[in-house]
Motif scaffolding. Structure first.
Motif, PDB file in Angstrom:
ATOM      1  N   ASN A 281       5.952-134.049   5.113  1.00 53.14           N
ATOM      2  CA  ASN A 281       5.854-134.563   6.475  1.00 53.14           C
ATOM      3  C   ASN A 281       7.234-134.511   7.097  1.00 53.14           C
ATOM      4  O   ASN A 281       8.133-135.262   6.720  1.00 53.14           O
ATOM      5  N   PHE A 282       7.408-133.615   8.038  1.00 54.07           N
ATOM      6  CA  PHE A 282       8.698-133.499   8.704  1.00 54.07           C
ATOM      7  C   PHE A 282       8.754-134.291  10.004  1.00 54.07           C
ATOM      8  O   PHE A 282       9.566-134.022  10.876  1.00 54.07           O
ATOM      9  N   VAL A 283       7.835-135.239  10.149  1.00 54.53           N
ATOM     10  CA  VAL A 283       7.900-136.155  11.292  1.00 54.53           C
ATOM     11  C   VAL A 283       8.363-137.501  10.762  1.00 54.53           C
ATOM     12  O   VAL A 283       7.705-138.085   9.897  1.00 54.53           O
ATOM     13  N   GLY A 284       9.470-137.985  11.265  1.00 52.86           N
ATOM     14  CA  GLY A 284      10.034-139.238  10.763  1.00 52.86           C
ATOM     15  C   GLY A 284      11.257-138.946   9.908  1.00 52.86           C
ATOM     16  O   GLY A 284      11.321-137.905   9.237  1.00 52.86           O
ATOM     17  N   LEU A 285      12.224-139.844   9.944  1.00 52.30           N
ATOM     18  CA  LEU A 285      13.465-139.606   9.218  1.00 52.30           C
ATOM     19  C   LEU A 285      13.292-139.778   7.713  1.00 52.30           C
ATOM     20  O   LEU A 285      13.610-138.894   6.936  1.00 52.30           O
ATOM     21  N   THR A 288      11.061-137.050   6.458  1.00 55.92           N
ATOM     22  CA  THR A 288      11.717-135.743   6.368  1.00 55.92           C
ATOM     23  C   THR A 288      12.631-135.700   5.150  1.00 55.92           C
ATOM     24  O   THR A 288      12.611-134.734   4.381  1.00 55.92           O
ATOM     25  N   ILE A 289      13.396-136.765   4.953  1.00 59.44           N
ATOM     26  CA  ILE A 289      14.331-136.805   3.814  1.00 59.44           C
ATOM     27  C   ILE A 289      13.561-136.728   2.498  1.00 59.44           C
ATOM     28  O   ILE A 289      13.890-135.946   1.612  1.00 59.44           O
ATOM     29  N   GLU A 290      12.477-137.486   2.422  1.00 55.49           N
ATOM     30  CA  GLU A 290      11.689-137.473   1.191  1.00 55.49           C
ATOM     31  C   GLU A 290      11.092-136.091   0.955  1.00 55.49           C
ATOM     32  O   GLU A 290      11.103-135.579  -0.174  1.00 55.49           O
ATOM     33  N   SER A 291      10.591-135.477   2.021  1.00 52.08           N
ATOM     34  CA  SER A 291       9.995-134.147   1.878  1.00 52.08           C
ATOM     35  C   SER A 291      11.036-133.145   1.389  1.00 52.08           C
ATOM     36  O   SER A 291      10.759-132.312   0.523  1.00 52.08           O
ATOM     37  N   ARG A 307      22.835-129.190  -1.909  1.00 52.51           N
ATOM     38  CA  ARG A 307      22.837-128.708  -0.523  1.00 52.51           C
ATOM     39  C   ARG A 307      21.902-129.573   0.341  1.00 52.51           C
ATOM     40  O   ARG A 307      22.202-129.875   1.487  1.00 52.51           O
ATOM     41  N   THR A 308      20.791-129.979  -0.254  1.00 52.49           N
ATOM     42  CA  THR A 308      19.836-130.833   0.453  1.00 52.49           C
ATOM     43  C   THR A 308      20.521-132.131   0.877  1.00 52.49           C
ATOM     44  O   THR A 308      20.407-132.562   2.036  1.00 52.49           O
ATOM     45  N   GLU A 309      21.253-132.740  -0.051  1.00 50.40           N
ATOM     46  CA  GLU A 309      21.925-134.004   0.268  1.00 50.40           C
ATOM     47  C   GLU A 309      22.995-133.796   1.340  1.00 50.40           C
ATOM     48  O   GLU A 309      23.163-134.626   2.231  1.00 50.40           O
TER      49      GLU A 309
END
Lengths: 522, 455
Positions: A281-285, A288-291, A307-309
């Motif tokens: 779910n790329f809606v919401g902060l 998005t971070i969890e995804s 790189r993700t972090e």
């Protein structure tokens, strides 16, 4: 009287019976079940659309390299012309989604059959536009008069050397748009996915499924994924193309954004090609971070995780100040959400980031698994309507490849919820309301009883709600704003909410002479 | 934008590209919303009404209510009688309208549902009504559906009477609520009382009060429709929208009708005012004459900016005929005139007007056309300004031509439906919109040294 009884008490016996299991209050410690994906009740103002809307309007319509011809009278094609805000750019400047193609069936076509006209329409489209791909979507009368659109498509492929794919997505099929999603998924699976074994695929390759690039959401999500180092092979279907989808079977992982409209492709690709899928779910902060973290975990490479972090920190640093400011102005507000198939779930996460509590949520055309989680799928009983939508039997393709060891697969199922979706209800707080296929009457009643500050819905009820003195924002079209996805999107969404709630005209609704009178009366 | 539209023409017989029309039911729905306490009902699959409500809402930025028979595959095979019966019961139980106006769809028409007998079989509560009309989507356009619904109300409800009242009837055709307010004002200034069918004013422009009302103040009352049978005359405005209703009131109630062009433009408004004056037996009040004078004054003042500018006008037939007339009066040069609605009478009506001005040469006029073709014409020989609906914005952007939004649908602007295009005031507004579009263009395109503060 409790809220549910208060609403249901206004219905006659039959409507009461049909509606009672579609409305529930969340009891957090209970396993609850809701009725969904059943017939709309004739005469009740539902917000639902039809099978054609799900197939052409949602899934097939956004394909930019495809000439999609609506076979039917003019209305259906006209209504799906540039109205869903699926943004698309094409490198060669050829973009079919600016166009509306229809066979504009007339009375003689209904009486004597419309297949000749359909054939002629394809011939003309090929002559004028020289498309590589043509798709045909049928509307109600086509199925009734028995035009064989699949035979016309097959003949057109031979004659013109194009891909031609027909969808029997007549409006009366199924109970909502949902049947149309399934039909579109089947068509893509049968004909498009797996067609290109040549084009190069990069490292850490993913497909983005169920992202229609409304308001540019898909572009924002892709920007973040690319920044981290993923290769987005294809998007189903926002800014999408047959060209990209043809090679989607070679990606390492499918990311599922809108579960309802595209989960069939995810499951079928898993069976045929061994492509794992991950609900994102790329809606919401936080979402998005969890995804992003789950995605990095799937590949497991430490460079990807690092790189993700880095990207998360960079992106958050850019927006933190804005979000904090908006959050301060939005905290404590209550929201109701009534959207299509997944957004009523996704946006609860973004709202919660902004301090807004969801008191009511529902889907227009979801199935029970979208509410309760996929683990109940085998409990769903087939009925006459769902049986009418074909379920493909998928066999293992010779190109099947499992990129995970069985042990790693089991591990990821637990750690990142691989190939699972837990549904909307588990997200919601005790005492919140869930309503499936919320209708006009119930909308009005819930507004009065729950008194939300913001109601997210679509255009048909937007002004009904707004006339009641309540902010209503469209979550189908984003009220012509967006993107709302990812980090930057969250800021735009928050800004739009504050802008809506604080529009100066709200304070001008009551004229001064009435205010004076109210004071005197008091 | 629209990069794939080629310059060369192709004789298309089957493929419709970028239509300039939609289907009948949305017109029926719009007409039904112009009746007080009426619930429009679409007899078909629920997708139709979802699209129609969406489109009307997007145009008016107002709620557009309507219900559906919600056909499934079963109903499509066995007929939709049971669905309609259930619908009617549920609508009266839950939404409590006074009248339900049913229209059909291509689905129920193709299976041959007999609405007449379904409705005859219904037992309705005292004072509650159900009417219908047939609106097969594969015939005509949304304009046909509008006309059919208005005629449907008349056939069901209007009562023949030997005694004629002092009132007149007006069939306004498909115009915006802002136009209907203007129509009412003109009739009142002319000292007449009228029944207007349909009347979407105060329905699709209801005020913001903080309270939603499913059935706002406006709309033709059922008694009003009944009494149409006893008016001394009906003025039917715009042949495409109002011919069918005029025929219905004439044949059912023997009411005299005058079919005239919609009062868009000076001459068409003059004709309308003269018709009102004949009916009232009174002259035209000086305030109206002054209004007309102000319009002509504006037209002369700004005439140099209109002179010989080429214009493409597209949209619904009655609106386009009126706008073409006004364009000629302003001194513009209509170059392409197109409607998506079928019917060659449109071409004749336009040509008649072009003949009066000797302006027929090099003009393309087409009924049953589409915006793809219009774009091709423009690619071959451009125009200075486009007048029409929102869908022309693609052509406007592709060819960098200013667009004046008028007609239906306008999905991308606010406030347009509150303002009239009919009458002298409406003409003044249209003239100002066109002049501003052309003059903004001069300012934008000219060299710095040529920028005039005074124009």
């Amino acid at each position: 009287m409790d809220i549910k009884s208060a609403i249901l008490s206004k219905y006659n016996a039959k409507v009461f019976k049909s509606r009672k299991d579609h409305i529930l209050e969340i009891e957090a410690d209970q396993t609850q079940s809701i009725a969904a994906n059943t017939r709309a009740i004739p005469g009740i103002m539902t917000n639902r659309g039809c099978c054609y809307a799900g197939c052409k309007g949602v899934v097939v319509g956004p394909l930019k390299d495809t000439c999609v011809i609506t076979h039917g009278p003019i209305g259906c094609g006209f209504y799906t012309w540039g109205t869903r805000r699926n943004k698309a750019k094409s490198a060669d400047g050829r973009n079919f989604i600016q166009y509306c193609f229809s066979t504009d069936m007339q009375e003689p076509d209904i009486v004597f059959g419309g297949d000749k006209k359909l054939k002629a329409a394809i011939d003309e489209a090929v002559e004028i536009f020289k498309p590589k791909h043509v798709m045909i979507c049928s509307t109600c009368p086509v199925g009734l008069i028995g035009d064989d659109i699949h035979a016309v498509a097959a003949a057109a492929e031979k004659e013109h050397g194009i891909t031609c794919l027909a969808f029997s997505c007549e409006g009366y099929k199924g109970v909502s748009q949902s049947g149309g999603h399934h039909i579109a998924n089947n068509g893509l699976m049968k004909k498009i996915i797996g067609a290109d074994d040549q084009s190069p695929i990069g490292q850490y390759s993913v497909n983005l499924l169920g992202e229609y690039n409304i308001g540019g959401d898909g572009w924002e999500t892709e920007r973040i994924l690319k920044k981290i180092g993923y290769h987005v092979v294809s998007v189903f279907t926002g800014d999408g193309s047959v060209e990209d989808i043809s090679k989607s079977h070679r990606a390492d992982l499918n990311l599922v954004q809108c579960h309802r409209s595209i989960n069939y492709v995810a499951e079928m690709m898993l069976q045929a090609y061994g492509t794992n899928w991950l609900k994102v779910n790329f809606v919401g902060l936080k979402a998005t971070i969890e995804s992003l973290r789950n995605l990095a975990e799937f590949f497991g490479a430490s460079e990807l995780k690092d790189r993700t972090e880095e990207v998360i920190s960079e992106e958050m640093a850019l927006i933190e100040e804005d979000i904090a400011r908006y959050r301060q102005r939005l905290t404590g507000r209550k929201a109701a959400l009534f959207v299509g198939g997944s957004r009523s779930h996704h946006y609860q996460e973004l709202l919660s980031d902004l301090g807004v509590e969801t008191v009511l949520a529902g889907y227009e055309f979801a199935h029970r698994d979208d509410y309760e989680g996929r683990e109940i799928i085998n409990q769903i009983k087939e009925d006459a309507d769902s049986k009418n939508i074909e379920s493909l039997v998928i066999e293992k393709d010779k190109r099947y490849r499992a990129i995970l060891t069985p042990e790693r697969y089991e591990e990821l199922k637990k750690s990142i919820g691989l190939e699972q979706y837990s549904g909307l209800m588990r997200q919601m707080k005790d005492g919140a309301w869930v309503v499936d296929d919320l209708n006009h009457f119930e909308t009005e009643e819930f507004v009065k009883l729950l008194k939300p500050d913001i109601f997210f819905s679509g255009i048909k009820d937007k002004f009904i709600i707004q006339k009641s003195g309540l902010l209503s924002r469209q979550l189908h079209s984003y009220d012509y704003s967006g993107p709302y996805s990812g980090f930057k999107g969250a800021v735009i969404f928050a800004r739009d909410l504050v802008m809506g709630l604080e529009a100066p005209a709200w304070k001008l609704v009551t004229p001064p002479w009435k205010k004076k009178k109210e004071l005197l009366d008091a | 934008m629209l990069n794939q539209t080629p310059l060369q023409f192709y004789d298309r017989r089957a493929l419709r590209i970028n239509p300039c029309k939609t289907c009948q039911p949305v017109g029926a729905l719009y007409a039904a919303l112009g009746v007080h306490r009426c619930m429009p009902h679409s007899h078909g699959s629920q997708g139709c009404v979802s699209y129609h409500r969406t489109f009307l809402t997007r145009h008016f930025k107002e709620p557009a209510i309507a219900a559906s028979s919600s056909f499934t595959e079963g109903a499509s095979v066995f007929g939709g009688g049971a669905n309609l019966k259930t619908s009617v019961k549920n609508i009266f139980d839950i939404y409590d309208p006074d009248i339900i106006a049913v229209h059909t769809t291509c689905l129920s028409e193709t299976i041959g549902d007999d609405l007449n007998s379904y409705i005859l079989d219904m037992t309705l509560s005292e004072g509650k009504l159900v009417v219908h009309c047939n609106t097969p989507s594969y015939v005509g356009s949304h304009i046909t559906g509008f006309a059919n619904m208005v005629a449907g109300f008349i056939r069901y409800l209007s009562l023949k009477s030997e005694e004629k009242s002092q009132k007149i009837g007006i069939f306004p055709g498909w115009i915006n609520p802002g136009d209907i307010h203007e129509l009412k004002r003109l009739v009142a200034v002319m000292g007449l009382e009228s029944i207007i069918l349909p009347d979407q004013s105060d329905v699709l422009d209801s005020p913001m009060t903080g309270t939603y009302s499913m059935y706002p103040e406006g709309g033709t009352t059922i008694d009003g429709i009944r009494a149409l049978g006893s008016v001394k005359k009906v003025l039917a405005l715009g042949p495409s929208c109002s011919f069918e209703p005029a025929l219905a009131i004439k044949s059912k109630c023997a009411v005299e009708t005058d079919l005239i062009e919609a009062p868009i433009g000076v001459v068409n408004t003059d004709n309308f005012i003269c018709a009102l004056s004949n009916l009232s037996g009174q002259g035209v009040p000086s305030e109206l004459e002054a209004e007309r004078g102000r319009l002509i004054d504006l037209m002369l003042d700004a005439s140099q900016y209109f002179f010989n500018k080429k214009v493409a006008i597209y949209g619904d037939p009655d609106t386009v005929v009126g706008l073409c007339s006004l364009a000629l009066e302003l001194g513009l040069r209509p170059k392409y005139i197109l409607t998506g609605t079928p019917g060659e009478a449109f071409v004749e009506r336009i040509n008649k007007n072009l003949d009066i001005y000797g302006a027929k040469e090099g003009v393309k006029v087409k009924a049953s056309g589409d915006l793809f073709e219009l774009h091709q014409w423009i690619k071959n020989e451009r125009v200075d300004v486009l007048i029409g609906t929102s869908y022309g914005k693609q052509i406007a952007k592709a060819e960098d031509i200013p667009l004046v939004r008028l007609g239906f649908p306008i999905l991308d602007r606010y406030g347009h439906s509150y303002q009239p295009i009919i009458g002298y005031r409406g003409a003044m507004r249209v003239a100002e919109l066109i002049a501003s579009a052309l003059m903004d263009r001069i300012d934008r395109d000219c060299a710095d040294e040529d920028l005039d503060v005074v124009m």
